[in-house]
Scaffold this motif. Structure first.
Motif, PDB file in Angstrom:
ATOM      1  N   THR A 131      -3.731  -5.454  -2.581  1.00 40.03           N
ATOM      2  CA  THR A 131      -5.011  -4.783  -2.831  1.00 40.03           C
ATOM      3  C   THR A 131      -4.787  -3.428  -3.498  1.00 40.03           C
ATOM      4  O   THR A 131      -5.534  -3.041  -4.415  1.00 40.03           O
ATOM      5  CB  THR A 131      -5.788  -4.633  -1.518  1.00 40.03           C
ATOM      6  OG1 THR A 131      -5.849  -5.902  -0.848  1.00 40.03           O
ATOM      7  CG2 THR A 131      -7.204  -4.143  -1.774  1.00 40.03           C
ATOM      8  N   GLU A 132      -3.764  -2.712  -3.064  1.00 39.67           N
ATOM      9  CA  GLU A 132      -3.438  -1.429  -3.711  1.00 39.67           C
ATOM     10  C   GLU A 132      -3.059  -1.640  -5.173  1.00 39.67           C
ATOM     11  O   GLU A 132      -3.399  -0.804  -6.031  1.00 39.67           O
ATOM     12  CB  GLU A 132      -2.293  -0.760  -2.949  1.00 39.67           C
ATOM     13  CG  GLU A 132      -2.695  -0.232  -1.583  1.00 39.67           C
ATOM     14  CD  GLU A 132      -1.517   0.246  -0.760  1.00 39.67           C
ATOM     15  OE1 GLU A 132      -1.743   0.965   0.233  1.00 39.67           O
ATOM     16  OE2 GLU A 132      -0.366  -0.095  -1.112  1.00 39.67           O
ATOM     17  N   HIS A 133      -2.367  -2.728  -5.443  1.00 47.19           N
ATOM     18  CA  HIS A 133      -2.031  -3.053  -6.838  1.00 47.19           C
ATOM     19  C   HIS A 133      -3.298  -3.234  -7.664  1.00 47.19           C
ATOM     20  O   HIS A 133      -3.404  -2.705  -8.789  1.00 47.19           O
ATOM     21  CB  HIS A 133      -1.179  -4.311  -6.881  1.00 47.19           C
ATOM     22  CG  HIS A 133      -1.150  -4.997  -8.212  1.00 47.19           C
ATOM     23  ND1 HIS A 133      -0.508  -4.464  -9.312  1.00 47.19           N
ATOM     24  CD2 HIS A 133      -1.717  -6.171  -8.627  1.00 47.19           C
ATOM     25  CE1 HIS A 133      -0.666  -5.277 -10.349  1.00 47.19           C
ATOM     26  NE2 HIS A 133      -1.389  -6.316  -9.959  1.00 47.19           N
ATOM     27  N   LEU A 134      -4.273  -3.964  -7.132  1.00 47.48           N
ATOM     28  CA  LEU A 134      -5.534  -4.172  -7.858  1.00 47.48           C
ATOM     29  C   LEU A 134      -6.262  -2.849  -8.070  1.00 47.48           C
ATOM     30  O   LEU A 134      -6.818  -2.597  -9.150  1.00 47.48           O
ATOM     31  CB  LEU A 134      -6.423  -5.149  -7.090  1.00 47.48           C
ATOM     32  CG  LEU A 134      -5.919  -6.595  -7.033  1.00 47.48           C
ATOM     33  CD1 LEU A 134      -6.730  -7.405  -6.031  1.00 47.48           C
ATOM     34  CD2 LEU A 134      -5.985  -7.243  -8.417  1.00 47.48           C
ATOM     35  N   ILE A 135      -6.264  -1.999  -7.065  1.00 43.30           N
ATOM     36  CA  ILE A 135      -6.919  -0.696  -7.183  1.00 43.30           C
ATOM     37  C   ILE A 135      -6.229   0.133  -8.268  1.00 43.30           C
ATOM     38  O   ILE A 135      -6.892   0.815  -9.067  1.00 43.30           O
ATOM     39  CB  ILE A 135      -6.907   0.033  -5.826  1.00 43.30           C
ATOM     40  CG1 ILE A 135      -7.790  -0.711  -4.820  1.00 43.30           C
ATOM     41  CG2 ILE A 135      -7.362   1.484  -5.980  1.00 43.30           C
ATOM     42  CD1 ILE A 135      -7.627  -0.232  -3.390  1.00 43.30           C
ATOM     43  N   SER A 136      -4.905   0.051  -8.322  1.00 48.44           N
ATOM     44  CA  SER A 136      -4.159   0.814  -9.337  1.00 48.44           C
ATOM     45  C   SER A 136      -4.474   0.325 -10.737  1.00 48.44           C
ATOM     46  O   SER A 136      -4.287   1.068 -11.710  1.00 48.44           O
ATOM     47  CB  SER A 136      -2.651   0.706  -9.082  1.00 48.44           C
ATOM     48  OG  SER A 136      -2.152  -0.579  -9.437  1.00 48.44           O
ATOM     49  N   ARG A 137      -4.943  -0.923 -10.860  1.00 52.14           N
ATOM     50  CA  ARG A 137      -5.339  -1.480 -12.157  1.00 52.14           C
ATOM     51  C   ARG A 137      -6.808  -1.202 -12.483  1.00 52.14           C
ATOM     52  O   ARG A 137      -7.354  -1.757 -13.438  1.00 52.14           O
ATOM     53  CB  ARG A 137      -5.073  -2.982 -12.172  1.00 52.14           C
ATOM     54  CG  ARG A 137      -3.582  -3.366 -12.104  1.00 52.14           C
ATOM     55  CD  ARG A 137      -2.871  -3.082 -13.411  1.00 52.14           C
ATOM     56  NE  ARG A 137      -1.439  -3.337 -13.350  1.00 52.14           N
ATOM     57  CZ  ARG A 137      -0.853  -4.495 -13.668  1.00 52.14           C
ATOM     58  NH1 ARG A 137      -1.585  -5.527 -14.044  1.00 52.14           N
ATOM     59  NH2 ARG A 137       0.456  -4.618 -13.601  1.00 52.14           N
ATOM     60  N   GLY A 138      -7.458  -0.401 -11.666  1.00 50.23           N
ATOM     61  CA  GLY A 138      -8.832   0.000 -11.951  1.00 50.23           C
ATOM     62  C   GLY A 138      -9.903  -0.877 -11.334  1.00 50.23           C
ATOM     63  O   GLY A 138     -11.100  -0.692 -11.614  1.00 50.23           O
ATOM     64  N   ARG A 139      -9.543  -1.801 -10.472  1.00 43.09           N
ATOM     65  CA  ARG A 139     -10.538  -2.666  -9.822  1.00 43.09           C
ATOM     66  C   ARG A 139     -11.210  -1.892  -8.692  1.00 43.09           C
ATOM     67  O   ARG A 139     -10.543  -1.222  -7.899  1.00 43.09           O
ATOM     68  CB  ARG A 139      -9.882  -3.934  -9.280  1.00 43.09           C
ATOM     69  CG  ARG A 139      -9.057  -4.680 -10.328  1.00 43.09           C
ATOM     70  CD  ARG A 139      -9.917  -5.278 -11.426  1.00 43.09           C
ATOM     71  NE  ARG A 139      -9.098  -5.780 -12.523  1.00 43.09           N
ATOM     72  CZ  ARG A 139      -9.537  -6.605 -13.473  1.00 43.09           C
ATOM     73  NH1 ARG A 139     -10.798  -7.010 -13.459  1.00 43.09           N
ATOM     74  NH2 ARG A 139      -8.726  -7.011 -14.426  1.00 43.09           N
ATOM     75  N   ARG A 140     -12.521  -1.998  -8.626  1.00 41.37           N
ATOM     76  CA  ARG A 140     -13.271  -1.240  -7.638  1.00 41.37           C
ATOM     77  C   ARG A 140     -14.160  -2.116  -6.758  1.00 41.37           C
ATOM     78  O   ARG A 140     -14.558  -1.704  -5.679  1.00 41.37           O
ATOM     79  CB  ARG A 140     -14.130  -0.171  -8.339  1.00 41.37           C
ATOM     80  CG  ARG A 140     -13.303   0.948  -8.973  1.00 41.37           C
ATOM     81  CD  ARG A 140     -12.523   1.696  -7.911  1.00 41.37           C
ATOM     82  NE  ARG A 140     -11.665   2.761  -8.453  1.00 41.37           N
ATOM     83  CZ  ARG A 140     -10.397   2.608  -8.767  1.00 41.37           C
ATOM     84  NH1 ARG A 140      -9.810   1.410  -8.633  1.00 41.37           N
ATOM     85  NH2 ARG A 140      -9.688   3.608  -9.218  1.00 41.37           N
TER      86      ARG A 140
END
Length: 296
Positions: A131-140
């Motif tokens: 999930t942190e990886h997705l957040i780092s890719r700009g997913r909100r």
């Protein structure tokens, strides 16, 4: 005498010595499904350790409490020497019968009720890293798609997802958490609930699936709706089964080392069979690994 034995073609029964010693030479593996490639890999790892010891592994799908109680009763009546089980979905009466049988018993993921040996990985941390990886890719707007809601792996992976959102200051919305089954069809059905919302602004821009089969079903659902992965919606899985690297696009996932889990479980059982341990409970923790591919 040896010449006569050779003439008659006599061969010693491979289990005779074990039977004389009160053992059958058979180890049981009880899993909730054989449709998930994760479990056959666990079985392969067990065989890596058991075959050199001339032990036979029997693998049984015991999905559902009613079936699990019957299956485990039958296994114990055939006097298996030891058992490894994934405990979620097993009837409490079945687990009690295993305890009463007083045979070496190991569980996957969590300690058996009343204590005992188990092998686990850190599912909470694994999904938190995804999930942190997705957040780092700009997913909100990140959704979670799980299998059986009551299963411990589901709850642990859900906890990791929520922890990552909380740390990033993102809302963990109840309607972004969906439970189906740990199957490809469960992924299709759950993704439909998330992606078919009337308001396009209300749809997630990423879906964290609780295993790779669910994630592959999400890819199916996205393709059927002409959604691009990861441009329109990013998708992640868990386990890193072989299919995860073969689908289009290849899945970002967490490597859950199934074969090594099987080996570790088998070693724990052999230690008990050999009488080499006295501890009531032993826990073996194995590392996971984030695998980033094109789906995110």
């Amino acid at each position: 005498m040896e010449a006569e034995i050779k003439r008659l073609g006599y061969r010693a029964h491979p289990g005779a010595a074990q039977l004389r010693g009160g053992r059958t030479g058979t180890i049981a593996l009880v899993v909730p499904t054989l449709e998930n490639p994760f479990y056959p890999l666990v079985a392969a790892g067990m065989q890596d350790v058991l075959v050199p010891r001339d032990l036979l592994l029997t693998v049984t799908d015991a999905s559902g409490p009613d079936r699990s109680a019957t299956i485990i009763h039958r296994l114990l009546s055939r006097r298996v020497d030891a058992m490894l089980a994934a405990p979620f979905g097993l009837a409490e009466s079945a687990l009690a019968e295993v305890r009463d049988a007083d045979i070496p018993f190991v569980t996957l993921g969590q300690a058996p009720p009343g204590g005992g040996d188990y092998v686990h990985t850190d599912d909470v941390r694994g999904v938190r890293e995804l999930t942190e990886h997705l957040i780092s890719r700009g997913r909100r707007r990140i959704a979670f798609l799980g299998g059986d809601e009551a299963a411990p792996p589901t709850q642990e992976r859900l906890a990791g997802y929520r922890a990552a959102l909380r740390a990033a200051g993102l809302p963990a919305r109840d309607d972004d958490v969906v439970f189906e089954t740990y199957t490809r069809q469960g992924g299709r059905d759950g993704a439909a609930r998330l992606l078919d919302r009337a308001d396009s602004d209300d749809r997630p821009d990423a879906i964290v699936a609780a295993n790779d089969l669910i994630a592959i079903g999400v890819l199916d659902a996205a393709r059927a709706r002409a959604l691009r992965v990861p441009d329109d919606v990013a998708v992640t899985g868990y386990d890193d089964i072989d299919a995860a690297s073969l689908v289009n696009p290849p899945l970002t996932t967490v490597e859950n080392p199934a074969r090594e889990i099987g080996r570790a479980c088998a070693r724990l059982l052999l230690d008990r069979l050999d009488g080499e341990v006295t501890e009531v409970t032993r826990a073996v923790g194995l590392p996971h690994r984030l695998v980033i591919r094109e789906s995110s």
